[in-house]
Design a protein around this motif. Structure first.
Motif, PDB file in Angstrom:
ATOM      1  N   GLY A 399       0.751  -1.291   0.056  1.00  0.00           N
ATOM      2  CA  GLY A 399      -0.003  -0.107  -0.092  1.00  0.00           C
ATOM      3  C   GLY A 399       0.772   1.221  -0.019  1.00  0.00           C
ATOM      4  O   GLY A 399       0.644   2.558  -0.523  1.00  0.00           O
ATOM      5  N   GLN A 400       1.857   1.125   0.758  1.00  0.00           N
ATOM      6  CA  GLN A 400       2.978   2.322   0.828  1.00  0.00           C
ATOM      7  C   GLN A 400       3.448   2.582  -0.621  1.00  0.00           C
ATOM      8  O   GLN A 400       3.474   3.739  -1.022  1.00  0.00           O
ATOM      9  CB  GLN A 400       3.734   2.273   1.797  1.00  0.00           C
ATOM     10  CG  GLN A 400       4.734   3.442   1.620  1.00  0.00           C
ATOM     11  CD  GLN A 400       5.803   3.189   2.989  1.00  0.00           C
ATOM     12  OE1 GLN A 400       6.372   1.929   3.385  1.00  0.00           O
ATOM     13  NE2 GLN A 400       6.362   4.571   3.659  1.00  0.00           N
ATOM     14  N   ALA A 401       3.726   1.470  -1.182  1.00  0.00           N
ATOM     15  CA  ALA A 401       4.458   1.751  -2.431  1.00  0.00           C
ATOM     16  C   ALA A 401       3.577   2.284  -3.595  1.00  0.00           C
ATOM     17  O   ALA A 401       4.025   3.216  -4.192  1.00  0.00           O
ATOM     18  CB  ALA A 401       4.942   0.199  -3.119  1.00  0.00           C
ATOM     19  N   VAL A 402       2.310   1.829  -3.546  1.00  0.00           N
ATOM     20  CA  VAL A 402       1.318   2.259  -4.455  1.00  0.00           C
ATOM     21  C   VAL A 402       0.900   3.712  -4.083  1.00  0.00           C
ATOM     22  O   VAL A 402       0.470   4.320  -4.898  1.00  0.00           O
ATOM     23  CB  VAL A 402       0.036   1.366  -4.627  1.00  0.00           C
ATOM     24  CG1 VAL A 402      -1.289   1.731  -5.303  1.00  0.00           C
ATOM     25  CG2 VAL A 402       0.676  -0.163  -5.106  1.00  0.00           C
ATOM     26  N   GLY A 403       0.676   4.030  -2.700  1.00  0.00           N
ATOM     27  CA  GLY A 403       0.375   5.280  -2.587  1.00  0.00           C
ATOM     28  C   GLY A 403       1.523   6.456  -2.907  1.00  0.00           C
ATOM     29  O   GLY A 403       0.958   7.540  -3.490  1.00  0.00           O
ATOM     30  N   VAL A 404       2.714   6.088  -2.672  1.00  0.00           N
ATOM     31  CA  VAL A 404       3.688   6.874  -3.469  1.00  0.00           C
ATOM     32  C   VAL A 404       3.629   6.913  -4.748  1.00  0.00           C
ATOM     33  O   VAL A 404       3.537   8.132  -5.475  1.00  0.00           O
ATOM     34  CB  VAL A 404       5.161   6.438  -2.976  1.00  0.00           C
ATOM     35  CG1 VAL A 404       6.325   7.035  -3.780  1.00  0.00           C
ATOM     36  CG2 VAL A 404       5.423   6.743  -1.387  1.00  0.00           C
ATOM     37  N   SER A 405       3.374   5.962  -5.555  1.00  0.00           N
ATOM     38  CA  SER A 405       3.327   5.877  -7.220  1.00  0.00           C
ATOM     39  C   SER A 405       2.177   6.630  -7.573  1.00  0.00           C
ATOM     40  O   SER A 405       2.437   7.432  -8.356  1.00  0.00           O
ATOM     41  CB  SER A 405       3.114   4.469  -7.531  1.00  0.00           C
ATOM     42  OG  SER A 405       4.309   3.534  -7.092  1.00  0.00           O
ATOM     43  N   ALA A 406       1.099   6.513  -6.812  1.00  0.00           N
ATOM     44  CA  ALA A 406      -0.103   7.399  -7.153  1.00  0.00           C
ATOM     45  C   ALA A 406      -0.110   8.748  -7.056  1.00  0.00           C
ATOM     46  O   ALA A 406      -0.359   9.658  -7.997  1.00  0.00           O
ATOM     47  CB  ALA A 406      -1.350   7.083  -6.445  1.00  0.00           C
ATOM     48  N   ALA A 407       0.626   9.355  -5.885  1.00  0.00           N
ATOM     49  CA  ALA A 407       0.836  10.477  -5.757  1.00  0.00           C
ATOM     50  C   ALA A 407       1.655  11.322  -6.643  1.00  0.00           C
ATOM     51  O   ALA A 407       1.679  12.283  -7.346  1.00  0.00           O
ATOM     52  CB  ALA A 407       1.717  10.849  -4.277  1.00  0.00           C
ATOM     53  N   LEU A 408       2.993  10.345  -7.218  1.00  0.00           N
ATOM     54  CA  LEU A 408       3.673  10.941  -8.400  1.00  0.00           C
ATOM     55  C   LEU A 408       3.128  10.862  -9.648  1.00  0.00           C
ATOM     56  O   LEU A 408       3.448  11.640 -10.655  1.00  0.00           O
ATOM     57  CB  LEU A 408       4.858   9.663  -8.143  1.00  0.00           C
ATOM     58  CG  LEU A 408       5.868   9.912  -7.079  1.00  0.00           C
ATOM     59  CD1 LEU A 408       6.934   8.631  -7.156  1.00  0.00           C
ATOM     60  CD2 LEU A 408       6.850  11.198  -7.354  1.00  0.00           C
ATOM     61  N   CYS A 409       2.142   9.948 -10.022  1.00  0.00           N
ATOM     62  CA  CYS A 409       1.518   9.925 -11.276  1.00  0.00           C
ATOM     63  C   CYS A 409       0.770  11.308 -11.225  1.00  0.00           C
ATOM     64  O   CYS A 409       0.570  12.055 -12.356  1.00  0.00           O
ATOM     65  CB  CYS A 409       0.543   9.049 -11.303  1.00  0.00           C
ATOM     66  SG  CYS A 409       1.185   7.423 -11.670  1.00  0.00           S
ATOM     67  N   VAL A 410       0.067  11.756 -10.110  1.00  0.00           N
ATOM     68  CA  VAL A 410      -0.845  13.050 -10.138  1.00  0.00           C
ATOM     69  C   VAL A 410       0.128  14.305 -10.126  1.00  0.00           C
ATOM     70  O   VAL A 410       0.042  15.200 -11.118  1.00  0.00           O
ATOM     71  CB  VAL A 410      -1.556  12.999  -8.805  1.00  0.00           C
ATOM     72  CG1 VAL A 410      -2.126  14.577  -8.629  1.00  0.00           C
ATOM     73  CG2 VAL A 410      -2.572  11.898  -8.776  1.00  0.00           C
TER      74      VAL A 410
END
Length: 435
Positions: A399-410
């Motif tokens: 979840g942490q990895a995907v949370g970082v990834s999603a924020a970077l996508c935005v």
């Protein structure tokens, strides 16, 4: 089959956000907290009335499996209790034992501090699509039928409900026959003299008690398909968590099967308590005090991602250059697909790979669907690999990895499929995750 026609109507857009997380288990909570901390406007949707998923509503006994660093360590630091248990089975004492009531509050505090907008009692019933791009979801709640739109959607529902509705390809269960691991309702008994009690923590662990071998006795006297004995001390005096109900042959994506599994597991509890009282030292006066209101579903959909993690990858402790989860560690915890105990393909005490392994970024990016991430047990992996990475500590750091990834996508206005993985790795290392 008969059908009724649904009246066409306009669905109000209740909210628009940058990151939308679906499911508030360890993976979803961690994804939402992280995305919000990284500066993304974040909404978390959960169908039950609490956060934490199986860790809390599912009354899980402890954080089984392990990772090092990351948000999992923070959750432990904030939720662990300091109770002293003589002869505790865990090397780090009571730190990994879950007090679900405390954990619920801690996770709510972390979500609030991060600025996450939380929606409980809200069921995701459909997706909003634009071609092969997911633009949001349709929810059902006491507020009615509403839409939530988002730049990035993270499916952490366990079963991948939104990803499936969006059309992401998947298979269910074991590749050879589609069979899935059994379901369980966890429960707690009180009135235990823990100083005299025995606590088998794994299928391959047993004790000689006055009447004989505890696991053999369990298979003889507890109605099938239950029969194994798994008992875990808690931080509360005289209270023990039982991981002993069992229902095989169900599909956790079907309401009828979930209902049947709930009935089967609940009908087993009385017999299990009777067995404990009759045979197990220290449990002579035990009694049922609580049971999970969320049934534990171990396995359903495995989605096809840009990468796939396999049994071989785990056994070889493979290091992926595009890692986003590091130092994941567990065993092949395959519960018997047709009965009780450990499946013949499983490996607990005999599992020798102690180095840990990594999970590559592509496992979280489903094929075909854009603007969508997977997180938790629904990621891209084989049936055997899943029996290892489905453990809650690993899911939290997913979840942490995907949370970082999603924020970077935005932030960078790119899709998950086009995000530069090195950016994710750099930020994860800053957050204490080391490969």
């Amino acid at each position: 089959m008969k059908y009724v026609e649904e009246t066409k109507k306009k669905i109000p857009v209740a909210a628009e956000t940058e990151v939308l997380v679906l499911g508030a288990g360890p993976a979803g909570v961690s994804a939402a907290i992280t995305a919000a901390r990284e500066g993304a406007k974040t909404i978390l949707v959960e169908q039950t009335g609490d956060v934490g998923g199986i860790a809390t509503v599912g009354l899980m006994s402890h954080w089984t499996g392990n990772t090092e660093g990351g948000i999992y360590e923070e959750i432990l630091d904030r939720s662990a209790e300091s109770a002293v248990i003589e002869g505790c089975a865990f090397q780090d004492g009571t730190r990994r034992i879950i007090n679900p009531e405390r954990l619920k509050t801690v996770l709510l505090e972390m979500l609030s501090e991060a600025g996450v907008t939380l929606l409980l009692y809200t069921f995701v019933s459909d997706v909003v699509m634009e071609g092969d791009t997911i633009r949001g979801v349709i929810t059902e709640s006491k507020s009615g039928r509403e839409a939530i739109l988002a730049d990035i959607v993270i499916d952490a529902t366990g079963d991948g409900d939104a990803a499936a509705k969006a059309g992401a390809p998947y298979f269910k269960g074991r590749e050879a026959d589609g069979k899935m691991q059994p379901a369980t309702i966890m429960f707690k008994v009180a009135g235990v003299d823990v100083e005299r009690g025995v606590f088998p923590g794994g299928f391959e662990e047993t004790f000689q008690i006055p009447a004989g071998d505890i696991q053999i006795l369990g298979r003889k006297y507890i109605p099938q398909p239950a029969g194994h004995v798994l008992l875990y001390q808690t931080t509360l005096p005289g209270v023990v968590t039982c991981n002993m109900t069992n229902c095989v042959g169900i599909d956790g994506t079907k309401a009828t099967d979930l209902t049947r599994a709930t009935y089967v597991c609940r009908m087993q509890m009385e017999y299990i308590v009777e067995f404990l009282r009759k045979f197990v030292p220290g449990f002579e006066n035990c009694y049922l005090i609580s049971s999970a209101s969320l049934i534990g579903i171990r396995e359903t959909r495995h989605f096809e991602g840009e990468a796939v993690i396999t049994e071989k990858d785990i056994l070889e402790a493979r290091f992926f250059e595009d890692w986003v989860v590091a130092k994941a560690s567990f065993n092949f915890d395959v519960h018997n697909l047709t009965g009780n105990g450990l499946d013949e393909t499983g490996s607990q005490k005999t599992f020798k790979q102690t180095k840990g392994y990594t999970i590559p970024y592509g496992c979280f990016v489903p094929k075909k669907i854009e603007h969508l991430y997977l997180a938790g047990r629904n990621i891209s992996g084989t049936h055997m690999a899943h029996s290892n990475y489905r453990a809650m500590p690993i899911c939290a750091n997913m979840g942490q990895a995907v949370g970082v990834s999603a924020a970077l996508c935005v932030k960078n206005q790119v899709t998950p499929r086009n995000l530069e993985v090195k950016l994710v790795q750099e930020r994860l290392m800053e957050l204490g995750v080391e490969p």
